[in-house]
Design a protein around this motif. Structure first.
Motif, PDB file in Angstrom:
ATOM      1  N   MET A   1       0.841  -1.188   0.000  1.00 50.64           N
ATOM      2  CA  MET A   1       0.000   0.000   0.000  1.00 50.64           C
ATOM      3  C   MET A   1       0.879   1.243   0.000  1.00 50.64           C
ATOM      4  SD  MET A   1      -3.156   0.705   2.471  1.00 50.64           S
ATOM      5  CE  MET A   1      -3.416   2.325   3.060  1.00 50.64           C
ATOM      6  N   SER A   2       0.577   2.183  -0.863  1.00 50.80           N
ATOM      7  CA  SER A   2       1.404   3.371  -0.975  1.00 50.80           C
ATOM      8  C   SER A   2       0.978   4.439   0.037  1.00 50.80           C
ATOM      9  CB  SER A   2       1.322   3.935  -2.389  1.00 50.80           C
ATOM     10  OG  SER A   2      -0.001   4.257  -2.688  1.00 50.80           O
ATOM     11  N   ILE A   3       1.932   5.273   0.364  1.00 56.27           N
ATOM     12  CA  ILE A   3       1.704   6.355   1.316  1.00 56.27           C
ATOM     13  C   ILE A   3       1.016   7.516   0.591  1.00 56.27           C
ATOM     14  CG2 ILE A   3       2.842   7.999   2.838  1.00 56.27           C
ATOM     15  CD1 ILE A   3       5.134   5.915   3.058  1.00 56.27           C
ATOM     16  N   GLU A   4       0.030   8.111   1.233  1.00 57.07           N
ATOM     17  CA  GLU A   4      -0.693   9.248   0.673  1.00 57.07           C
ATOM     18  C   GLU A   4       0.222  10.469   0.646  1.00 57.07           C
ATOM     19  OE1 GLU A   4      -4.083  10.786  -1.066  1.00 57.07           O
ATOM     20  OE2 GLU A   4      -3.842   8.740  -0.336  1.00 57.07           O
ATOM     21  N   LEU A   5       0.248  11.169  -0.465  1.00 60.55           N
ATOM     22  CA  LEU A   5       1.053  12.375  -0.584  1.00 60.55           C
ATOM     23  C   LEU A   5       0.425  13.504   0.221  1.00 60.55           C
ATOM     24  CD1 LEU A   5       1.911  12.212  -4.377  1.00 60.55           C
ATOM     25  CD2 LEU A   5       3.252  11.393  -2.455  1.00 60.55           C
ATOM     26  N   LYS A   6       1.256  14.420   0.712  1.00 59.92           N
ATOM     27  CA  LYS A   6       0.807  15.455   1.655  1.00 59.92           C
ATOM     28  C   LYS A   6       0.009  16.587   1.029  1.00 59.92           C
ATOM     29  CE  LYS A   6       4.858  14.895   4.611  1.00 59.92           C
ATOM     30  NZ  LYS A   6       6.075  15.537   5.062  1.00 59.92           N
ATOM     31  N   ARG A  80      10.347  16.625  -2.381  1.00 51.80           N
ATOM     32  CA  ARG A  80      11.362  16.161  -1.435  1.00 51.80           C
ATOM     33  C   ARG A  80      12.725  16.607  -1.926  1.00 51.80           C
ATOM     34  NH1 ARG A  80       8.653  11.176  -2.781  1.00 51.80           N
ATOM     35  NH2 ARG A  80       6.779  11.029  -1.529  1.00 51.80           N
ATOM     36  N   GLU A  81      13.749  16.372  -1.132  1.00 48.35           N
ATOM     37  CA  GLU A  81      15.092  16.807  -1.523  1.00 48.35           C
ATOM     38  C   GLU A  81      15.580  16.133  -2.792  1.00 48.35           C
ATOM     39  OE1 GLU A  81      18.211  17.026   1.360  1.00 48.35           O
ATOM     40  OE2 GLU A  81      16.800  17.591   2.940  1.00 48.35           O
ATOM     41  N   GLN A  82      15.254  14.862  -2.974  1.00 47.62           N
ATOM     42  CA  GLN A  82      15.780  14.104  -4.108  1.00 47.62           C
ATOM     43  C   GLN A  82      14.798  13.952  -5.270  1.00 47.62           C
ATOM     44  OE1 GLN A  82      19.009  13.044  -4.249  1.00 47.62           O
ATOM     45  NE2 GLN A  82      19.210  14.199  -2.350  1.00 47.62           N
ATOM     46  N   GLU A  83      13.501  14.200  -5.033  1.00 45.91           N
ATOM     47  CA  GLU A  83      12.521  13.977  -6.091  1.00 45.91           C
ATOM     48  C   GLU A  83      11.240  14.773  -5.852  1.00 45.91           C
ATOM     49  OE1 GLU A  83      13.006  10.329  -4.712  1.00 45.91           O
ATOM     50  OE2 GLU A  83      11.426  10.504  -3.233  1.00 45.91           O
ATOM     51  N   ILE A  84      10.458  14.834  -6.908  1.00 46.02           N
ATOM     52  CA  ILE A  84       9.119  15.413  -6.856  1.00 46.02           C
ATOM     53  C   ILE A  84       8.170  14.274  -7.212  1.00 46.02           C
ATOM     54  CG2 ILE A  84       7.554  17.123  -7.845  1.00 46.02           C
ATOM     55  CD1 ILE A  84      10.205  18.559  -8.818  1.00 46.02           C
ATOM     56  N   GLU A  85       7.157  14.066  -6.386  1.00 43.79           N
ATOM     57  CA  GLU A  85       6.179  13.019  -6.671  1.00 43.79           C
ATOM     58  C   GLU A  85       4.834  13.667  -6.946  1.00 43.79           C
ATOM     59  OE1 GLU A  85       4.655   8.693  -5.073  1.00 43.79           O
ATOM     60  OE2 GLU A  85       6.020   9.847  -3.822  1.00 43.79           O
ATOM     61  N   ILE A  86       4.220  13.254  -8.049  1.00 48.64           N
ATOM     62  CA  ILE A  86       2.941  13.820  -8.476  1.00 48.64           C
ATOM     63  C   ILE A  86       1.951  12.680  -8.666  1.00 48.64           C
ATOM     64  CG2 ILE A  86       1.752  15.122 -10.277  1.00 48.64           C
ATOM     65  CD1 ILE A  86       4.495  16.406 -10.929  1.00 48.64           C
ATOM     66  N   GLN A  87       0.761  12.853  -8.100  1.00 52.15           N
ATOM     67  CA  GLN A  87      -0.308  11.875  -8.269  1.00 52.15           C
ATOM     68  C   GLN A  87      -1.470  12.570  -8.956  1.00 52.15           C
ATOM     69  OE1 GLN A  87      -1.681   9.443  -4.855  1.00 52.15           O
ATOM     70  NE2 GLN A  87      -3.690  10.346  -5.284  1.00 52.15           N
ATOM     71  N   SER A  88      -1.973  11.963 -10.017  1.00 51.55           N
ATOM     72  CA  SER A  88      -3.091  12.552 -10.748  1.00 51.55           C
ATOM     73  C   SER A  88      -3.929  11.454 -11.370  1.00 51.55           C
ATOM     74  CB  SER A  88      -2.567  13.497 -11.836  1.00 51.55           C
ATOM     75  OG  SER A  88      -1.817  12.756 -12.785  1.00 51.55           O
ATOM     76  N   GLY A  89      -5.041  11.844 -11.937  1.00 55.21           N
ATOM     77  CA  GLY A  89      -5.875  10.894 -12.656  1.00 55.21           C
ATOM     78  C   GLY A  89      -7.335  11.078 -12.356  1.00 55.21           C
ATOM     79  N   LEU A  97       7.339   9.957 -10.310  1.00 49.15           N
ATOM     80  CA  LEU A  97       8.503  10.457  -9.575  1.00 49.15           C
ATOM     81  C   LEU A  97       9.419  11.171 -10.560  1.00 49.15           C
ATOM     82  CD1 LEU A  97       9.605   7.612  -7.150  1.00 49.15           C
ATOM     83  CD2 LEU A  97       8.888   9.906  -6.543  1.00 49.15           C
ATOM     84  N   VAL A  98       9.734  12.416 -10.271  1.00 53.99           N
ATOM     85  CA  VAL A  98      10.654  13.182 -11.094  1.00 53.99           C
ATOM     86  C   VAL A  98      11.915  13.402 -10.268  1.00 53.99           C
ATOM     87  CG1 VAL A  98      11.012  15.321 -12.381  1.00 53.99           C
ATOM     88  CG2 VAL A  98       8.699  14.370 -12.171  1.00 53.99           C
ATOM     89  N   PRO A  99      13.041  12.770 -10.646  1.00 53.18           N
ATOM     90  CA  PRO A  99      14.277  12.980  -9.893  1.00 53.18           C
ATOM     91  C   PRO A  99      14.720  14.444  -9.978  1.00 53.18           C
ATOM     92  CG  PRO A  99      14.471  11.099 -11.367  1.00 53.18           C
ATOM     93  CD  PRO A  99      13.208  11.811 -11.717  1.00 53.18           C
ATOM     94  N   ILE A 148      12.196  24.301  -5.724  1.00 55.54           N
ATOM     95  CA  ILE A 148      12.590  23.255  -6.660  1.00 55.54           C
ATOM     96  C   ILE A 148      13.849  23.664  -7.411  1.00 55.54           C
ATOM     97  CG2 ILE A 148      11.914  22.056  -8.789  1.00 55.54           C
ATOM     98  CD1 ILE A 148       9.029  22.087  -7.700  1.00 55.54           C
ATOM     99  N   SER A 149      13.920  24.916  -7.806  1.00 50.34           N
ATOM    100  CA  SER A 149      15.108  25.414  -8.498  1.00 50.34           C
ATOM    101  C   SER A 149      16.354  25.250  -7.638  1.00 50.34           C
ATOM    102  CB  SER A 149      14.900  26.886  -8.868  1.00 50.34           C
ATOM    103  OG  SER A 149      16.067  27.427  -9.420  1.00 50.34           O
TER     104      SER A 149
END
Length: 159
Positions: A1-6, A80-89, A97-99, A148-149
């Motif tokens: 089960m995946s963790i819900e994004l904030k 997050r520091e290492q990636e951006i996570e986007i949930q859609s649909g 996940l975008v590194p 992000i920049s």
């Protein structure tokens, strides 16, 4: 089960999506009216008129009332520091996940409808793809763009 994004997008985004759906429905109604005129002048089957009208009513209700609410409830993101996570649909939920090291640039866009509601859309570009986070508060979008920049520069320096 995946963790819900904030993070969720702004609730005013729901209104913006509904306005876009109303504009689209109005344009579709004009096309439907054109077909009505054609069926009258060219003596086409009258059931075409009723089928198109029913199709327009159903698509307008779904597009204006139902789909924006589902989309809004599904949209989440987290930076997050290492990636951006986007949930859609809408019906199929997609998580991306975008590194941070792959981020090339970040844009904020604000059209007339978004501007009226003090919202912005954020585009995150990599070499191969473009990811969008819609309907963020304008101030939040600017802060997030800068964050992000900065994180992307730090990730690039670490390599």
């Amino acid at each position: 089960m995946s963790i819900e994004l904030k993070n969720k997008i702004d609730p005013k985004g729901l209104t913006v999506w509904r306005i876009h759906a109303m504009i689209t429905s109005f344009i579709t109604l004009i096309i439907t009216a054109g077909v009505f005129v054609c069926t009258y002048y060219f003596d086409w089957y009258s059931w075409i008129q009723y089928a198109l009208l029913a199709l327009w009513v159903v698509s307008a209700i779904l597009g204006i009332v139902v789909f924006p609410k589902i989309r809004w409830s599904r949209w989440r993101y987290e930076v997050r520091e290492q990636e951006i996570e986007i949930q859609s649909g809408l019906f199929i939920v997609e998580r991306t996940l975008v590194p941070m090291i792959r981020v090339q640039h970040v844009d904020t866009i604000q059209g007339p409808i978004l501007k009226k509601y003090n919202l912005s859309e954020m585009n995150i570009s990599t070499a191969a793809t473009r990811h969008t986070i819609p309907a963020l508060k304008a101030e939040e979008a600017d802060e997030l763009r800068m964050r992000i920049s900065k994180l992307a520069r730090v990730a690039e320096e670490d390599v």
